[in-house]
Design a protein around this motif. Structure first.
Motif, PDB file in Angstrom:
ATOM      1  N   VAL A 192       0.762  -1.167  -0.054  1.00 53.22           N
ATOM      2  CA  VAL A 192      -0.038   0.102  -0.054  1.00 53.22           C
ATOM      3  C   VAL A 192       0.789   1.218   0.012  1.00 53.22           C
ATOM      4  CG1 VAL A 192      -1.665   1.364   1.144  1.00 53.22           C
ATOM      5  CG2 VAL A 192      -1.742  -0.953   1.103  1.00 53.22           C
ATOM      6  N   GLN A 193       1.961   1.206   1.062  1.00 56.80           N
ATOM      7  CA  GLN A 193       2.742   2.495   0.912  1.00 56.80           C
ATOM      8  C   GLN A 193       4.104   2.159   0.755  1.00 56.80           C
ATOM      9  OE1 GLN A 193       2.485   4.530   4.622  1.00 56.80           O
ATOM     10  NE2 GLN A 193       3.808   5.978   4.323  1.00 56.80           N
ATOM     11  N   ALA A 194       5.076   2.627  -0.117  1.00 50.82           N
ATOM     12  CA  ALA A 194       6.346   2.366  -0.746  1.00 50.82           C
ATOM     13  C   ALA A 194       6.999   2.573   0.782  1.00 50.82           C
ATOM     14  CB  ALA A 194       6.478   3.162  -1.887  1.00 50.82           C
ATOM     15  N   SER A 195       8.388   2.185   0.729  1.00 53.69           N
ATOM     16  CA  SER A 195       9.475   2.431   1.631  1.00 53.69           C
ATOM     17  C   SER A 195       9.026   2.031   2.926  1.00 53.69           C
ATOM     18  CB  SER A 195       9.953   3.856   1.345  1.00 53.69           C
ATOM     19  OG  SER A 195      10.622   3.791   0.406  1.00 53.69           O
ATOM     20  N   PRO A 225       2.761  -0.087  -6.475  1.00 53.51           N
ATOM     21  CA  PRO A 225       1.857  -0.150  -5.535  1.00 53.51           C
ATOM     22  C   PRO A 225       0.822  -1.161  -5.679  1.00 53.51           C
ATOM     23  CG  PRO A 225       1.605   1.124  -7.507  1.00 53.51           C
ATOM     24  CD  PRO A 225       2.767   0.596  -7.616  1.00 53.51           C
ATOM     25  N   ALA A 226       0.102  -1.409  -4.356  1.00 53.98           N
ATOM     26  CA  ALA A 226      -0.812  -2.422  -4.430  1.00 53.98           C
ATOM     27  C   ALA A 226      -1.972  -2.621  -5.476  1.00 53.98           C
ATOM     28  CB  ALA A 226      -1.777  -2.435  -2.906  1.00 53.98           C
ATOM     29  N   ALA A 227      -2.168  -1.196  -5.884  1.00 47.58           N
ATOM     30  CA  ALA A 227      -3.437  -1.269  -7.031  1.00 47.58           C
ATOM     31  C   ALA A 227      -2.804  -2.135  -8.381  1.00 47.58           C
ATOM     32  CB  ALA A 227      -3.657   0.120  -7.515  1.00 47.58           C
ATOM     33  N   ALA A 228      -1.605  -2.399  -8.512  1.00 42.65           N
ATOM     34  CA  ALA A 228      -1.007  -2.916  -9.485  1.00 42.65           C
ATOM     35  C   ALA A 228      -1.490  -4.545  -9.601  1.00 42.65           C
ATOM     36  CB  ALA A 228       0.358  -2.719  -9.713  1.00 42.65           C
ATOM     37  N   VAL A 287       2.302  -7.827   0.346  1.00 46.51           N
ATOM     38  CA  VAL A 287       2.676  -7.881   1.507  1.00 46.51           C
ATOM     39  C   VAL A 287       2.028  -6.603   2.254  1.00 46.51           C
ATOM     40  CG1 VAL A 287       4.710  -6.281   1.113  1.00 46.51           C
ATOM     41  CG2 VAL A 287       4.681  -7.538   3.180  1.00 46.51           C
ATOM     42  N   ARG A 288       1.395  -7.160   3.587  1.00 46.00           N
ATOM     43  CA  ARG A 288       0.933  -6.041   4.389  1.00 46.00           C
ATOM     44  C   ARG A 288       1.253  -6.209   5.668  1.00 46.00           C
ATOM     45  NH1 ARG A 288      -3.716  -3.860   2.136  1.00 46.00           N
ATOM     46  NH2 ARG A 288      -4.506  -4.942   0.147  1.00 46.00           N
TER      47      ARG A 288
END
Length: 288
Positions: free
Chosen positions: A82-85, A188-191, A204-205
């Motif tokens: 969801v959020q990078a780095s 991103p998770a949208a991909a 990964v979450r």
């Protein structure tokens, strides 16, 4: 009206003799293949065995679900979040630590945030083996990633490509087949709903108890049902977390139960079998 076929010289085409039961059985018998060919054949109902080298992820549960038991070399791997780095360092750090111990370089391209060197040291990574290429524009990230794959000079390549298109991913996959290092693309998770040529894709979450929840979206083998839970306490907190703080979900559940018991109004106190310790509102205890 039947038309007979004939050869150019006018003679009728000879008919093939009918196969006997003996020749039919011989034709249906499978022909043994050389070991190198047999090992390269993958059947869709089984977990694929990698014909290339792999690097262990450092998580036994994850290795058991990946073809070749690790991050594949000569291939792309997509890590979606969801959020990078936030989570990719904790997921990739065990494999990076192994490669750094072998004297290999870790190259990262287009990281949204500068690498935090004290945090990397807590993860066991030596910054002298880390190469950071700052590329802000999508075209710069894509170009740098492709050139590094072709150069085949890194022990692991990690690139952030949030805006990569399908044809660009396909081109990188073709280039990665000649690269001896794992190539990780952070997206991103949208991909998740986009088609991708990467043979391995996972999402990964973050869990509340310092764990990572992994969902394998694509692998060479049958679909993976459910998910994986990997213990992953950040390196800087490993030595200072108490046993209670290693499981925040238990503390939250206990506080919720305590708060629920305090919020029960007097008129419903009989429902739990104990009277309210507080006097009714508007009356003092002395009035009784």
């Amino acid at each position: 009206m039947a038309i007979s076929l004939s050869w150019a010289d006018g003679h009728n085409m000879p008919t093939a003799p009918a196969p006997s039961s003996r020749t039919t059985g011989a034709a249906l018998r499978p022909i043994p293949l050389p070991h190198a060919v047999e090992s390269a054949i993958w059947r869709g109902d089984a977990l694929g065995t990698s014909v290339t080298t792999t690097v262990s992820t450092g998580f036994d549960a994850l290795d058991a679900e990946l073809p070749g038991n690790g991050w594949p070399c000569q291939s792309l791997t997509e890590v979606l979040q969801v959020q990078a780095s936030v989570l990719e360092w904790r997921l990739l750090a065990p494999a990076m630590r192994t490669l750094v111990g072998q004297g290999k370089q870790i190259v990262i391209v287009g990281s949204p945030k500068p690498p935090h060197l004290p945090g990397l040291k807590h993860l066991g990574l030596d910054e002298r083996h880390l190469v950071w290429i700052q590329a802000d524009r999508p075209v710069e990230r894509l170009w740098a990633t492709e050139q590094l794959i072709k150069a085949n000079a890194a022990g692991m390549l990690v690139s952030w490509l949030p805006q990569a298109r399908q044809e660009q991913i396909r081109r990188l996959q073709v280039c990665a087949q000649r690269c001896d290092a794992p190539v990780i693309l952070c997206r991103p998770a949208a991909a998740e709903h986009e088609a991708s040529a990467a043979p391995l894709r996972l999402q990964v979450r973050l869990g509340i108890d310092w764990e990572l929840h992994i969902h394998l979206l694509k692998r060479k083998g049958p679909p993976h049902a459910g998910g994986l839970t990997l213990p992953s306490v950040p390196g800087g907190l490993e030595a200072i977390l108490t046993p209670r703080l290693r499981h925040p979900s238990r503390l939250i559940a206990a506080r919720k139960r305590q708060g629920l018991a305090q919020d029960i109004s007097p008129e419903f106190s009989h429902a739990v079998g104990s009277p309210s310790p507080r006097p009714p509102s508007g009356r003092s205890a002395a009035a009784h």
